[in-house]
Design an enzyme around this catalytic site. Sequence first.
Site, PDB file in Angstrom:
ATOM      1  N   HIS A 182       1.181  -1.372   0.111  1.00 34.57           N
ATOM      2  CA  HIS A 182       0.064   0.071  -0.161  1.00 34.57           C
ATOM      3  C   HIS A 182       0.818   1.085   0.018  1.00 34.57           C
ATOM      4  O   HIS A 182       0.711   2.361  -0.579  1.00 34.57           O
ATOM      5  CB  HIS A 182      -1.268  -0.249   1.174  1.00 34.57           C
ATOM      6  N   ARG A 283     -10.128   3.533  -6.154  1.00 38.76           N
ATOM      7  CA  ARG A 283     -10.044   2.545  -5.186  1.00 38.76           C
ATOM      8  C   ARG A 283     -11.387   3.154  -4.103  1.00 38.76           C
ATOM      9  O   ARG A 283     -11.125   3.736  -4.035  1.00 38.76           O
ATOM     10  CB  ARG A 283      -8.691   2.633  -4.572  1.00 38.76           C
ATOM     11  N   ARG A 319     -14.095   0.617  -7.958  1.00 34.41           N
ATOM     12  CA  ARG A 319     -14.423  -0.611  -7.474  1.00 34.41           C
ATOM     13  C   ARG A 319     -15.166  -0.469  -6.044  1.00 34.41           C
ATOM     14  O   ARG A 319     -14.501  -0.056  -5.376  1.00 34.41           O
ATOM     15  CB  ARG A 319     -13.048  -0.671  -6.914  1.00 34.41           C
ATOM     16  N   GLU A 408      -8.185 -10.730 -11.054  1.00 41.08           N
ATOM     17  CA  GLU A 408      -7.106 -11.007  -9.346  1.00 41.08           C
ATOM     18  C   GLU A 408      -6.489 -12.146  -9.218  1.00 41.08           C
ATOM     19  O   GLU A 408      -5.467 -12.515  -9.116  1.00 41.08           O
ATOM     20  CB  GLU A 408      -7.259  -9.935  -8.477  1.00 41.08           C
ATOM     21  N   ASN A 431      -1.162  -6.498  -9.320  1.00 40.79           N
ATOM     22  CA  ASN A 431      -0.787  -6.648  -8.406  1.00 40.79           C
ATOM     23  C   ASN A 431      -1.305  -8.209  -7.674  1.00 40.79           C
ATOM     24  O   ASN A 431      -0.610  -8.617  -6.977  1.00 40.79           O
ATOM     25  CB  ASN A 431      -1.612  -5.866  -7.404  1.00 40.79           C
ATOM     26  N   ASP A 432      -2.223  -8.371  -7.131  1.00 39.04           N
ATOM     27  CA  ASP A 432      -3.254  -9.827  -6.878  1.00 39.04           C
ATOM     28  C   ASP A 432      -2.836 -10.562  -7.939  1.00 39.04           C
ATOM     29  O   ASP A 432      -3.224 -11.951  -6.959  1.00 39.04           O
ATOM     30  CB  ASP A 432      -4.379  -9.499  -6.094  1.00 39.04           C
ATOM     31  N   ARG A 442       1.863 -10.503  -1.783  1.00 36.50           N
ATOM     32  CA  ARG A 442       2.564  -9.041  -1.753  1.00 36.50           C
ATOM     33  C   ARG A 442       3.503  -8.574  -0.547  1.00 36.50           C
ATOM     34  O   ARG A 442       3.369  -7.268  -0.948  1.00 36.50           O
ATOM     35  CB  ARG A 442       1.524  -8.179  -2.451  1.00 36.50           C
ATOM     36  N   CYS A 479      -5.623  -3.108 -14.631  1.00 38.22           N
ATOM     37  CA  CYS A 479      -5.489  -1.369 -13.340  1.00 38.22           C
ATOM     38  C   CYS A 479      -4.480  -1.364 -12.422  1.00 38.22           C
ATOM     39  O   CYS A 479      -4.134  -1.048 -11.217  1.00 38.22           O
ATOM     40  CB  CYS A 479      -6.751  -0.787 -13.355  1.00 38.22           C
TER      41      CYS A 479
HETATM   42  C1  PEP Z   1      -4.420  -4.928  -8.522  1.00 41.03           C
HETATM   43  O1  PEP Z   1      -4.395  -6.009  -7.665  1.00 41.03           O
HETATM   44  O2  PEP Z   1      -3.405  -4.969  -9.050  1.00 41.03           O
HETATM   45  C2  PEP Z   1      -5.256  -3.868  -7.755  1.00 41.03           C
HETATM   46  C3  PEP Z   1      -5.184  -2.852  -8.490  1.00 41.03           C
HETATM   47  O3  PEP Z   1      -5.946  -4.201  -6.550  1.00 41.03           O
HETATM   48  P1  PEP Z   1      -5.085  -3.723  -5.252  1.00 41.03           P
HETATM   49  O4  PEP Z   1      -3.501  -3.147  -5.740  1.00 41.03           O
HETATM   50  O5  PEP Z   1      -5.368  -2.440  -4.435  1.00 41.03           O
HETATM   51  O6  PEP Z   1      -5.262  -4.737  -4.104  1.00 41.03           O
HETATM   52 MG    MG Z   2      -6.637  -6.335  -5.439  1.00 38.35          MG
END
Ligand code: PEP
Ligand code: MG
Length: 554
Positions: A182, A283, A319, A408, A431-432, A442, A479
């Site tokens: 984050h 978000r 989202r 994800e 990311n996920d 992560r 995204c």
């Molecule tokens: C992701 O997982 O790529 C995503 C955009 O969501 P977050 O980073 O908020 O989990």
């Molecule tokens: Mg995510």
Amino acid sequence: MSESLKGIGIGSKVAAGTTIVVRPAAGVDPNEPASTEADSPRVKQALKAVADSLTEQSALADDDAAGILLVGAQLAGDRSLAKKIDKKLAAGEGVTHAVHNAVDEFAQGLSALGGYMAERVTDLYDIRDRAIARLRGLPEPGIHLSKPAILVAEDLSPAQTATLDKSLVLGIVTAAGGPTSHTAILCSQRNIPAVVRAKGLDIDSFEDGTELVIDASTGTVHFDLPKDELNALQERAKKREDLLAGSSGPGATADGCHIQLLSNVASPDEAESEGVEGCGLFRTEFLYLDKESAPTFEEQVASYKTVLQEFSGKKVVVRTLDAGADKPLKFASQEVEENPALGKRGLRLSQAKSELLDTQLKALVAASEESDAELWVMAPMVSTEDEAIWFAERARAAGIEHVGIMVEVPAAAIRSANLLNHVDFASIGTNDLTQYTMAADRMQGDLGDLLDAWQPAVLDMIALCCEGADDAQAHVGVCGESASDPLMALVLAGLGVKSLSMAPARVPAVREVLKMHSIKQCQELARLARSAKSAQAAKQAVLQYADPRVKDIL
Ligand code: PEP
Ligand code: MG
């Protein structure tokens, strides 16, 4: 050679300044003796010192921050709090325990009042931590900024990062975190140069007032950098900035294949529509995190309206609440989970607390009625066809026209065509998707090599998702943070991704790099990357065969 630390760079800027160390709260003294008569005046002195220091800082802060600091000062001087503490001391509780327990009681009272008073609980805990630190003779914890500085921390919480005063934070260096933690995402979002996971950074021995230079483009933290070297770094950053200064217009490859360029939004007051074709990821967690109770329908409508009106005439992909795992909610707490990233998070939590989702959907529809932005709404962490159907039915019943899912989870990528038969679009959260494809947490930055969307297995997963979206004739975008990597943007376009959403400051570099390549070249680069043996080799291959002008903007 000057001394330096290496980590993961976020952004491409250079920052120079003195440091402020963000220290964790010390907590109560486990070995303290029972109270004595001297403790009551000591506590009063400590609380007064906290109040005075907050008042002093407020004089130097901007209006919003000054207001918050002054409320803190008032709370520190509250008579009923002092009485509660005296009562605990009279009962023999040790001095830091007395402060801790009295504040807990006081906080419960504030929470019960709800609304504005309940929101002050966080300020109250801040006072408690500062007072306890003073009583223990330790430095005050938390973030205390009255002039521009570089923050150095073990890590920052999502709430800490989100509430930083951008005008006073020159840069951030953390010992923990990873490329999609984050802290990294919020720094990128707010265009704050940062180095996360700085190897060898020892917060305990780090001092306030240290002179530092952050080179975010290489992930380097320099100590005592000679002036000429700092000038050279700054000149390179300036040259890059100048190259991108005139960048504008919709995203497209050299032969005119449209790749929509969108911005990510983390909080309404930072929504930025200039230079982008819409918002690809709003978000909405900011409204819920660090709150004692769920935001009301009216509060939500007001926030959503701010973002939708900013993107007037453009598309806004919202989202729905993505809580759980690293984003716990105080008012929707689940039982403690052994593996929260694999637990009830994202849509799973919305299914367990469907009233939260229903209020959010209704608020989104109400807000969109007062704006001419095109509202798209998607659910996070969808894994199965049944979940996609459940969300689509609920969203459509609430009046949402464009309903989508985030991809994800590998299960959703592999069967994207099946899931996309029930919704209108997919947005790949790399990311996920990287975390779950590579089975690498992560939050655990030392798994950085695995947590890399350049891993060929992750690229294969994205390719599968795009093929499914093509079969279902549904729009597919990305995204996650990888969308902001200009070289990766070429690969994603080659794999069939139609929109890229990223921190606003990253858009120009991605736009310019796309412009240098035809869609056929992008497809060839994607093929090369997928056939590489490793993440590093994939990126290297793309860099080698991409247009040489790309190197000037990376
Ligand atoms: C992701 O997982 O790529 C995503 C955009 O969501 P977050 O980073 O908020 O989990
Ligand atoms: Mg995510």
